[in-house]
Design a protein around this motif. Structure first.
Motif: not given
Length: 205
Positions: A125-129, A163-164, A169-170
Motif C-alpha cells: 500500500x506504499x504506492x500513494x505515499x 519501486x517504479x 519520483x527520484x
C-alpha cells in the motif's frame, strides 16, 4: 472551506471541481445516494464535517467526504483521517486522500507519508505515499524514496510498481544522492528504462 465551488443546485447536489466530483461519484453508490450523503457534499459548516470524524458508527464514506473537504480547506482536524485513508487498500481512496493532504499543507504530512512508505509490513500500500512524497518535495522525500527503492531492487520483487514510483519520483526530484540506487535499478527490466530517464534528470557530476 475547500477551494471548490459549492453552489447547491436544484437537485440539492453541489457543483464541484474535478477531484471532488470524482470522489462524490465514487461514493454515491456506497452511500446509496442518501440524504446524509447529499448533505455532507453540500454543507458549508466545517463544524458539522468535523463532527463526522469523531462520532461513533459513522460509515467510511461519510468520514472520507468530511476529511476530504476539511483537508482541502486547510483544516488540520482532517489530518489523521486522511493519513489513514492514504494507506487504505482501495487505491481510489488513497488518491483522494493524497490530493487533500497536498491541499492541507500540514507540516506533519511528509513524516507521516515517509513512515507509511517505509513500513515493510505495508509495502503493498506504499504506492500513494511514495507519490505524495514526490509531490511534496519535502526534506524527507529523497531519503525515503532511496531507502524504499533499495529494499525493492530484486528481479522477482512483487511490489515493483512501488519501486517504479520511487524511480520516477527520484527523477522528478532531481537529487544527485539518488544516482547510486538509480544505477542499481538499471539492470532490472521493469525499472531500467525509467531509471535511465531519471538519471538523465540528475545534475551532472
Amino acid at each position: 472551506m475547500c477551494p471548490l465551488t459549492l453552489a447547491v443546485s436544484a437537485d440539492t447536489l453541489p457543483v464541484m471541481d474535478e477531484e471532488f466530483r470524482s470522489l462524490a461519484d465514487r461514493l454515491g453508490d456506497e452511500a446509496g445516494e442518501s440524504a446524509a450523503y447529499r448533505r455532507l457534499l453540500a454543507t458549508e459548516d466545517d463544524e458539522e464535517l468535523a463532527r463526522v470524524l469523531v462520532e461513533r458508527e459513522r460509515p467510511l464514506w461519510a468520514r472520507e467526504i468530511a476529511a476530504f473537504r476539511l483537508g482541502c480547506g486547510g483544516d488540520r482536524r482532517a489530518f489523521e483521517a486522511l493519513v489513514l485513508l492514504l494507506n487504505h487498500r482501495d487505491p481510489e481512496r488513497c488518491v483522494s486522500a493524497a490530493h487533500a493532504l497536498v491541499r492541507l499543507g500540514d507540516p506533519r504530512t511528509p513524516r507521516a507519508a515517509a513512515a507509511l512508505a517505509t513500513n515493510t509490513l505495508r509495502t503493498a500500500y506504499a504506492l500513494h505515499p511514495v507519490r505524495l512524497l514526490t509531490a511534496l518535495r519535502a526534506p524527507e522525500s529523497v531519503p525515503t524514496l532511496i531507502s524504499t527503492l533499495e529494499r525493492l531492487l530484486a528481479p522477482d520483487e512483487p511490489h515493483w510498481r512501488v519501486a517504479l514510483a520511487c524511480v520516477e519520483g527520484l527523477g522528478q526530484l532531481g537529487d544527485a544522492q539518488a544516482r547510486p540506487v538509480l544505477q542499481a535499478a538499471l539492470p532490472l527490466p521493469r525499472l531500467g528504462g525509467a531509471a535511465e530517464e531519471a538519471i538523465s534528470r540528475l545534475p551532472a557530476g
